[in-house]
Design an enzyme around this catalytic site. Structure first.
Site, short mmCIF file in Angstrom:
data_model
loop_
_atom_site.label_atom_id
_atom_site.label_comp_id
_atom_site.label_asym_id
_atom_site.label_seq_id
_atom_site.Cartn_x
_atom_site.Cartn_y
_atom_site.Cartn_z
N ASN A 137 -19.80 -76.13 -15.99
CA ASN A 137 -20.63 -75.07 -16.55
C ASN A 137 -20.63 -75.17 -18.07
O ASN A 137 -19.91 -75.99 -18.66
CB ASN A 137 -20.08 -73.71 -16.11
N PHE A 138 -21.45 -74.37 -18.71
CA PHE A 138 -21.49 -74.25 -20.17
C PHE A 138 -21.75 -75.56 -20.90
O PHE A 138 -21.28 -75.74 -22.03
CB PHE A 138 -20.18 -73.60 -20.68
N LEU A 139 -22.54 -76.43 -20.30
CA LEU A 139 -22.97 -77.65 -21.02
C LEU A 139 -23.91 -77.20 -22.12
O LEU A 139 -24.95 -76.58 -21.86
CB LEU A 139 -23.66 -78.63 -20.09
N THR A 173 -25.06 -75.72 -11.52
CA THR A 173 -26.44 -75.21 -11.39
C THR A 173 -27.23 -75.64 -12.63
O THR A 173 -26.65 -75.98 -13.66
CB THR A 173 -26.47 -73.67 -11.32
N LEU A 389 -21.12 -68.61 -12.62
CA LEU A 389 -21.28 -67.69 -13.76
C LEU A 389 -22.31 -68.25 -14.75
O LEU A 389 -22.47 -69.45 -14.85
CB LEU A 389 -19.93 -67.49 -14.45
#
Ligand SMILES: COc1cccc(CC(=N)NC(=O)c2cccnc2OC2CCNCC2)c1
Length: 389
Positions: A137-139, A173, A389
């Site tokens: 996440n948070f790329l 995602t 998230l």
């Protein structure tokens, strides 16, 4: 030129979509840790890798500022996710997390943080197979460094560090279609503060609708309707874990949560995550449960409003209270807590309440992916029990 990078990766490829002879499960076998690349991937000369310790106030502030200024925007570039520092500490420190999976890129000379990507460990069940995975996440790559092909090397580096911990699958995602989604979810929004949403351009006044008619349409009672509806507490963790585990079994892909996971992910945390249980007044059993997380968005370039307060539906389990009533109570408490909008994806059983509770469809989709794990057929959103998230 499309997906030049993803065509080199062990993910479902579009060309294989109809090849039903390919088995469901890992695409590539694990390799011995000794054969995993031991040193970090090469970055362009001016940049260096850094492991970000989110517990450090300074580093957490740097990550917060990078994301706040450069992370995901809506399709019309009117809003940008504004994850808070306490949310990032929560999201990145679940039981068993690896500091080395919180990866930054700095400019060697100035030490400025210009890119970020994270992984956290999770046990994800796919049908009957419980798989240790990384949730990536948070790329985020600074706006000024886009199309320097930094994202592929960030993805390869987090993959390398995940491999070093003997984990070979991942879940992630994206708002864009990559090879190949396991499912695609439509997102939906329920107005809680319609006047502000219209002021900032998030919503538009419906046709033949006045503002007063709109306020009336979205009005909610002051108190939840369900007897025994109350905030979740530590003592509820065993019962909520039993409820959640049983409920998630019906989905093809879902997290395999134990009590420690439930304590971390679902116990209320101010301005991060809210959760409520229904304790039956006659026998004090916990029969239902709902939760939502706090993810504000910056409102880009608005003269009077700077933040959109958004709640995101998380995990909800109904065994006695109708899901429609449970979610209406979630809307009521979210409104009471000052949220402007309540967002939900059409996964799990959410389809059953979205229209009736006056959610409107969003203008995009959220696509779900598994890395190095082939699913025979794309899933219906209602077969997915995983909220990232
Ligand atoms: C309203 O402010 C926004 C700021 C940035 C992007 C979007 C649209 C969008 N892309 N929304 C979602 O991805 C979304 C919509 C409903 C529920 N969860 C969502 O995303 C979650 C889960 C994936 N990581 C981001 C947060 C909206």
């Amino acid at each position: 030129q499309r997906h030049k990078f993803w065509e080199t990766q062990p993910v479902g490829q579009f060309k294989d979509l109809n090849d039903t002879s390919l088995p469901e499960g890992p695409i590539e076998p694990p390799t011995p840790i000794s054969e995993v690349k031991q040193e970090p991937y090469n970055l362009p000369n001016l940049y260096e890798w850094v492991t970000c310790d989110i517990n450090s106030e300074d580093t957490c502030a740097e990550v917060y500022n990078l994301l706040s200024n450069n992370y995901v925007e809506d399709d019309e570039n009117m809003f940008r996710f504004n994850y808070s520092k306490e949310f990032l500490r929560w999201a990145l420190h679940p039981p068993g997390y690896y500091k080395t999976w919180h990866i930054g890129v700095r400019v060697k000379s100035s030490k400025k943080l210009v890119a970020f990507i994270t992984g956290i460990p999770a046990r994800i069940r796919v049908r009957t197979d419980v798989v240790s995975m990384a949730e990536v996440n948070f790329l985020c790559v600074h706006k000024k460094l886009r199309s320097k092909r930094l994202a592929p090397v960030m993805i390869k580096e987090v993959t390398r560090r995940v491999h070093l911990e003997n984990i070979w699958q991942a879940a992630y995602t994206a708002g864009v279609v990559l090879p190949t989604p396991i499912t695609s979810c439509q997102y939906w929004h329920r107005s809680l503060n319609p006047k502000k949403l219209i002021d900032v351009g998030f919503s538009r006044l419906g046709p033949r609708m006045t503002m007063s008619r709109t306020l009336k349409l979205f009005k909610l009672p002051d108190q939840p309707a369900t007897p025994g509806f109350r905030k979740m507490e530590l003592r509820d963790v065993p019962a909520v874990t039993r409820l959640l585990r049983a409920y998630l079994m019906q989905f093809v892909v879902a997290p395999d949560l134990d009590e420690l996971d439930v304590e971390h992910w679902v116990l209320p945390k101010d301005e991060v995550v809210d959760s409520y249980v229904v304790e039956s007044p006659e026998n004090h059993k916990i029969t239902d449960f709902c939760s939502f997380y706090t993810l504000p968005s910056s409102i880009l370039g608005h003269p009077t409003h700077s933040i959109l307060k958004a709640a995101y539906s998380y995990y909800n389990v109904s065994t006695k209270t109708p899901l429609l009533q449970l979610m209406n109570d979630a809307l009521i408490v979210a409104k009471h807590k000052g949220f402007d909008v309540f967002n939900a994806l059409d996964l799990m059983h959410n389809e059953s309440f979205l229209k009736e509770l006056k959610f409107g469809p969003g203008d995009g989709k959220l696509h779900y992916y598994l890395y190095n794990y082939r699913i025979k057929h794309i899933l219906r959103a209602s077969e997915l029990g995983l909220v990232l998230l």
